[in-house]
Design a protein around this motif. Structure first.
Motif, PDB file in Angstrom:
ATOM      1  N   GLY A   1       2.328   6.399  -6.906  1.00  0.00           N
ATOM      2  CA  GLY A   1       1.252   7.248  -7.394  1.00  0.00           C
ATOM      3  C   GLY A   1       1.563   8.731  -7.317  1.00  0.00           C
TER       4      GLY A   1
ATOM      5  N   ASP B   1       0.826  -1.207   0.000  1.00  0.00           N
ATOM      6  CA  ASP B   1       0.000   0.000   0.000  1.00  0.00           C
ATOM      7  C   ASP B   1       0.863   1.260   0.000  1.00  0.00           C
ATOM      8  OD1 ASP B   1      -2.234  -1.649   0.043  1.00  0.00           O
ATOM      9  OD2 ASP B   1      -2.656  -1.303   2.183  1.00  0.00           O
TER      10      ASP B   1
ATOM     11  N   SER C   1       4.429  -2.464  -8.977  1.00  0.00           N
ATOM     12  CA  SER C   1       4.735  -1.575 -10.093  1.00  0.00           C
ATOM     13  C   SER C   1       6.231  -1.304 -10.127  1.00  0.00           C
ATOM     14  CB  SER C   1       3.956  -0.267  -9.947  1.00  0.00           C
ATOM     15  OG  SER C   1       4.366   0.423  -8.791  1.00  0.00           O
TER      16      SER C   1
ATOM     17  N   GLU D   1       2.644   1.622  -3.412  1.00  0.00           N
ATOM     18  CA  GLU D   1       1.730   2.099  -4.452  1.00  0.00           C
ATOM     19  C   GLU D   1       1.397   3.579  -4.275  1.00  0.00           C
ATOM     20  OE1 GLU D   1      -1.526  -0.679  -4.250  1.00  0.00           O
ATOM     21  OE2 GLU D   1      -0.494  -2.122  -5.551  1.00  0.00           O
ATOM     22  N   ALA D   2       1.241   4.016  -3.042  1.00  0.00           N
ATOM     23  CA  ALA D   2       0.969   5.432  -2.779  1.00  0.00           C
ATOM     24  C   ALA D   2       2.142   6.296  -3.214  1.00  0.00           C
ATOM     25  CB  ALA D   2       0.661   5.648  -1.302  1.00  0.00           C
TER      26      ALA D   2
END
Length: 103
Positions: free
Chosen positions: A64, A57, A93, A60-61
Motif C-alpha cells: 500500500g 497484514d 497482491s 499489504e501495508a
C-alpha cells in the motif's frame, strides 16, 4: 520493473505461509523412505499451507505504500507452480512477482 522501484522481499515459509501442520512428513523414520522422499512428501502440501495473517497484514501495508512486493523461498523448483497458485488463491497482491527458488 525499471530499476527505480522500491522493492521489499517477503519470505514465504514462516513469514506468510505456515506449513507446520505437515512437519511430521519430515520425520524420515515415521513415514518410511529416505530424507529426500520425506522432503518430497512435505513439499506436496505447499498448496495447503495456512496463511500467517500478521505476515499478510505487513505485506499489504508495504504494498500500500507503493513498494513492489517480491516473494522469496527456498522451496524446490518443482513446487513453483503450486506456490504461485497458493499466492493467488490466498489473495496476495503482486503474486505474479518473481518467486526466488532455492533449487
Amino acid at each position: 520493473m525499471t530499476g527505480s522501484e522500491r522493492v521489499v522481499m517477503f519470505d514465504l515459509d514462516g513469514g506468510l505461509a505456515d506449513l507446520s501442520e505437515f512437519a511430521d512428513h519430515l520425520t524420515v523414520g515415521v513415514s518410511g523412505g529416505n530424507r529426500r522422499q520425506a522432503w518430497q512428501r512435505f513439499f506436496e502440501h505447499v498448496g495447503q499451507a495456512a496463511v500467517i495473517e500478521r505476515g499478510r497484514d505487513v505485506m499489504e501495508a508495504v504494498a500500500g505504500l507503493g513498494f513492489v512486493v517480491v516473494y522469496s523461498t527456498t522451496r524446490p523448483v518443482s513446487s513453483a507452480e503450486r506456490t504461485r497458485m497458493w499466492l493467488s488463491e490466498n489473495g496476495f497482491s503482486g503474486w505474479s512477482s518473481p518467486v526466488v527458488s532455492g533449487s
